[in-house]
Design a protein around this motif. Structure first.
Motif, PDB file in Angstrom:
ATOM      1  N   ILE A 106       0.644  -1.111  -0.012  1.00 53.73           N
ATOM      2  CA  ILE A 106       0.086  -0.081   0.026  1.00 53.73           C
ATOM      3  C   ILE A 106       0.808   1.467  -0.012  1.00 53.73           C
ATOM      4  CG2 ILE A 106      -0.127  -0.083   2.602  1.00 53.73           C
ATOM      5  CD1 ILE A 106      -2.902   0.986  -0.178  1.00 53.73           C
ATOM      6  N   GLU A 107       1.997   1.155   0.690  1.00 57.63           N
ATOM      7  CA  GLU A 107       2.971   2.392   0.763  1.00 57.63           C
ATOM      8  C   GLU A 107       3.900   2.482  -0.727  1.00 57.63           C
ATOM      9  OE1 GLU A 107       5.018  -1.093   2.630  1.00 57.63           O
ATOM     10  OE2 GLU A 107       3.100  -0.222   2.855  1.00 57.63           O
ATOM     11  N   VAL A 108       3.738   1.507  -1.294  1.00 62.68           N
ATOM     12  CA  VAL A 108       4.462   1.603  -2.485  1.00 62.68           C
ATOM     13  C   VAL A 108       3.497   2.381  -3.735  1.00 62.68           C
ATOM     14  CG1 VAL A 108       5.468   0.535  -4.773  1.00 62.68           C
ATOM     15  CG2 VAL A 108       6.120  -0.238  -2.256  1.00 62.68           C
ATOM     16  N   MET A 109       2.181   1.733  -3.349  1.00 67.36           N
ATOM     17  CA  MET A 109       1.018   2.740  -4.154  1.00 67.36           C
ATOM     18  C   MET A 109       0.996   4.191  -3.877  1.00 67.36           C
ATOM     19  SD  MET A 109      -2.542   0.605  -3.898  1.00 67.36           S
ATOM     20  CE  MET A 109      -2.395  -1.336  -3.784  1.00 67.36           C
ATOM     21  N   ALA A 110       1.241   4.495  -2.662  1.00 67.14           N
ATOM     22  CA  ALA A 110       1.141   6.057  -2.293  1.00 67.14           C
ATOM     23  C   ALA A 110       2.538   6.470  -2.725  1.00 67.14           C
ATOM     24  CB  ALA A 110       1.257   5.961  -0.620  1.00 67.14           C
ATOM     25  N   GLU A 111       3.504   5.995  -3.019  1.00 59.20           N
ATOM     26  CA  GLU A 111       4.684   6.709  -3.443  1.00 59.20           C
ATOM     27  C   GLU A 111       4.589   6.891  -5.010  1.00 59.20           C
ATOM     28  OE1 GLU A 111       7.798   3.582  -2.527  1.00 59.20           O
ATOM     29  OE2 GLU A 111       7.864   4.269  -0.544  1.00 59.20           O
ATOM     30  N   ARG A 112       3.890   5.932  -5.794  1.00 58.64           N
ATOM     31  CA  ARG A 112       3.384   6.142  -7.028  1.00 58.64           C
ATOM     32  C   ARG A 112       2.438   7.450  -7.439  1.00 58.64           C
ATOM     33  NH1 ARG A 112       2.979  -0.013  -9.706  1.00 58.64           N
ATOM     34  NH2 ARG A 112       5.116  -0.555  -9.104  1.00 58.64           N
ATOM     35  N   GLY A 113       1.693   8.049  -6.284  1.00 55.27           N
ATOM     36  CA  GLY A 113       1.007   8.947  -6.259  1.00 55.27           C
ATOM     37  C   GLY A 113       0.001   9.067  -5.325  1.00 55.27           C
ATOM     38  N   ARG A 114      -0.070  10.181  -4.583  1.00 56.95           N
ATOM     39  CA  ARG A 114      -0.932  10.108  -3.480  1.00 56.95           C
ATOM     40  C   ARG A 114      -2.396   9.962  -3.407  1.00 56.95           C
ATOM     41  NH1 ARG A 114       1.329  13.097   0.707  1.00 56.95           N
ATOM     42  NH2 ARG A 114      -0.895  13.228   1.770  1.00 56.95           N
ATOM     43  N   ASP A 115      -3.068   9.917  -4.924  1.00 59.13           N
ATOM     44  CA  ASP A 115      -4.442   9.224  -5.066  1.00 59.13           C
ATOM     45  C   ASP A 115      -4.471   7.752  -5.236  1.00 59.13           C
ATOM     46  OD1 ASP A 115      -5.726  11.672  -4.197  1.00 59.13           O
ATOM     47  OD2 ASP A 115      -5.830  12.832  -6.059  1.00 59.13           O
ATOM     48  N   THR A 116      -3.228   7.320  -5.783  1.00 60.60           N
ATOM     49  CA  THR A 116      -3.498   5.897  -6.422  1.00 60.60           C
ATOM     50  C   THR A 116      -4.108   5.227  -5.376  1.00 60.60           C
ATOM     51  OG1 THR A 116      -1.242   6.306  -7.508  1.00 60.60           O
ATOM     52  CG2 THR A 116      -1.953   4.085  -7.210  1.00 60.60           C
ATOM     53  N   PRO A 117      -3.917   4.893  -3.823  1.00 62.63           N
ATOM     54  CA  PRO A 117      -4.593   4.110  -3.250  1.00 62.63           C
ATOM     55  C   PRO A 117      -6.345   4.489  -3.282  1.00 62.63           C
ATOM     56  CG  PRO A 117      -2.920   4.764  -1.811  1.00 62.63           C
ATOM     57  CD  PRO A 117      -2.823   5.744  -3.149  1.00 62.63           C
ATOM     58  N   ARG A 118      -6.437   5.782  -3.447  1.00 59.47           N
ATOM     59  CA  ARG A 118      -8.024   6.210  -3.708  1.00 59.47           C
ATOM     60  C   ARG A 118      -8.652   5.738  -4.864  1.00 59.47           C
ATOM     61  NH1 ARG A 118     -11.227  10.553  -4.188  1.00 59.47           N
ATOM     62  NH2 ARG A 118      -9.725  11.763  -5.425  1.00 59.47           N
ATOM     63  N   PHE A 119      -7.823   5.360  -5.976  1.00 56.40           N
ATOM     64  CA  PHE A 119      -8.377   4.804  -7.132  1.00 56.40           C
ATOM     65  C   PHE A 119      -8.153   3.368  -7.104  1.00 56.40           C
ATOM     66  CE2 PHE A 119      -8.026   9.310  -8.161  1.00 56.40           C
ATOM     67  CZ  PHE A 119      -9.253   9.783  -8.804  1.00 56.40           C
ATOM     68  N   GLY A 120      -7.601   2.837  -6.241  1.00 58.06           N
ATOM     69  CA  GLY A 120      -7.375   1.245  -6.062  1.00 58.06           C
ATOM     70  C   GLY A 120      -8.103   0.808  -4.784  1.00 58.06           C
ATOM     71  N   PRO A 121      -7.564   0.085  -4.034  1.00 53.68           N
ATOM     72  CA  PRO A 121      -8.235  -0.632  -3.008  1.00 53.68           C
ATOM     73  C   PRO A 121      -9.011   0.519  -1.959  1.00 53.68           C
ATOM     74  CG  PRO A 121      -5.919  -0.474  -2.306  1.00 53.68           C
ATOM     75  CD  PRO A 121      -6.026   0.004  -3.558  1.00 53.68           C
ATOM     76  N   MET A 122      -8.740   1.727  -1.912  1.00 50.99           N
ATOM     77  CA  MET A 122      -9.257   2.558  -1.117  1.00 50.99           C
ATOM     78  C   MET A 122     -10.703   3.219  -1.842  1.00 50.99           C
ATOM     79  SD  MET A 122      -6.234   3.854   1.314  1.00 50.99           S
ATOM     80  CE  MET A 122      -7.318   4.668   2.550  1.00 50.99           C
TER      81      MET A 122
END
Length: 451
Positions: free
Chosen positions: A235-251
């Protein structure tokens, strides 16, 4: 000559291979080093233990490639699917299982077969004769991995898998969380409420992302390449790829309504999925992590509803080794330099529980067929299993080979079916209709040849 089939590794692939081969009449020895020799990720000595998610993903066999793979394995009387169905948990359109009873049932079913033996001695070398399947998965022991590398003469190929944490249900604050499957998907009330949801507003989300980015994380040794399979991305690698990446993924907050504040649209939602039949454990969906243990508890307790969470298991990270199958294996999954050895499961470069078990199913049938003086050809590439085996034994570019889930991009195109987003559903249905007929034909022919 020894006509026993030896299988190294008792995970999804090894268990399925043993089941298929034994039912064809072969004598099978499963060499599973656990519990005598443990691994970082495993908790028990059971065969087919699930170490990451407890989900086999979509069970839709009409419009989804992994659901089609489920269907093909069921048609072939696969053990893994039989036990997954027996220990199924509500998960909307996904097939999630109660992991401990599932593994226990697989173990008991194999141990009951009179022509199957389980040995807990570790195999550290490549056998020089006999009939062997190496199905050691992502956690191949150091000795055997070194032996494989020495034989293939290639650099070890590896990436890193991360494991999601599991939370005790009674430690979740249900005045903030609620039960609902996305878009209320499911045929029963239990399925429509299969997921537990924790909402975040924008400030909570931004603070959470800051904490993810700043948390202490597992460090890699010098020279290690920290590559990840996207389907198990921390999940933290997703966040490193862009702050909104988790929000358009699992969140992502879509398809959900918070009954505590129905007029307020959450900015992000953390979902948890039931991890056992009792409903006492929930895993945090998509929250694989490489954060250190202390950081995990601090960061995950920032999630509304999890402020007082107790963890049955924290997340972790482990090395996942696989071979360059397109250059090393033939279409019978045999090592070209030592054709008495087959490979199956994740070590071949397929990714996922179901894909691993499917390659075990084929390897077991092919090996047993050879022992019995017969021949089982690879299934047509238009089937899910055929598409996978074709990909790993020559369909993929060896120079860029990486682990792959089953997907319709691996299938030969269907003539006469329009593409584009609007025609996608029709195209997927055409893929599955074609695959089912060809799979039934292949099964009928190979079962008849083996009779």
């Amino acid at each position: 000559m020894d006509n026993t089939l030896h299988i190294i590794g008792g995970g999804m692939a090894g268990s399925e291979a043993a089941w298929q081969a034994a039912h064809m009449g072969a004598h099978v020895v499963i060499h599973e080093m656990r519990p005598k020799t443990g691994t970082f990720a495993h908790q028990t000595g059971h065969l087919a233990e699930m170490v990451c998610s407890n989900s086999f993903r979509s069970d839709d066999h009409e419009y989804n490639a992994v659901g089609l793979l489920h269907w093909e394995m069921r048609q072939a009387s696969g053990l893994i699917m039989q036990m997954a169905d027996k220990h199924r948990l509500p998960a909307g359109g996904a097939l999630a299982v109660d992991r401990d009873p599932f593994a226990q049932s697989v173990t008991e079913a194999l141990r009951k077969l009179p022509n199957v033996t389980v040995s807990n001695d570790e195999v550290t070398h490549l056998p020089q004769h006999g009939h062997w399947i190496i199905a050691t998965g992502p956690l191949t022991s150091g000795g055997l991995a070194s032996a494989v590398q020495a034989e293939t003469g290639s650099e070890a190929l590896a990436f890193f898998d991360a494991i999601a944490p599991i939370v005790y249900a009674d430690s979740i604050d249900m005045s903030k969380a609620w039960m609902q499957s996305r878009y209320d998907k499911g045929e029963t009330e239990e399925e429509r409420t299969a997921y537990l949801n924790c909402p975040m507003d924008r400030d909570q989300y931004e603070a959470f992302i800051d904490a993810l980015l700043n948390a202490d994380k597992t460090e890699f040794k010098e020279g290690e390449i920290a590559g990840y399979f996207d389907g198990c991305l921390p999940i933290e690698v997703m966040a490193e790829r862009g702050r909104d990446t988790p929000r358009f993924g699992p969140m992502k907050p879509v398809g959900l309504t918070n009954p505590h504040q129905p007029e307020v649209k959450p900015y992000a939602v953390v979902q948890l999925r039931r991890d056992n039949a009792l409903g006492t454990l929930f895993n945090i969906v998509g929250f694989q992590t490489k954060m250190k243990y202390g950081a995990q508890t601090d960061v995950f307790r920032m999630i509304p509803g999890l402020e007082n969470a107790r963890f049955a298991r924290l997340g972790g990270i482990h090395r996942n080794t696989f071979i360059n199958s397109p250059t090393l294996l033939d279409d019978q999954m045999r090592l070209k330099s030592k054709p008495h050895i087959r490979f199956a499961g994740q070590i071949t470069g397929v990714e996922g529980y179901v894909e691993s078990a499917a390659m075990g199913l084929l390897a077991g049938r092919m090996a047993a067929s050879q022992i019995l003086g017969q021949h089982t050809p690879a299934p047509p590439p238009e089937t899910a299993m055929g598409a996978l085996i074709n990909h790993i034994t020559g369909g993929a570019d060896a120079k860029t080979f990486q682990p792959m889930n089953v997907n319709f991009g691996l299938f030969p195109p269907v003539d006469g079916v329009k593409g584009g987003r609007k025609g996608r559903k029709d195209r997927y249905k055409a893929y599955t209709d074609r695959a089912k007929q060809l799979w039934i034909n292949w099964l009928s022919q190979t079962n008849r040849d083996a009779a």
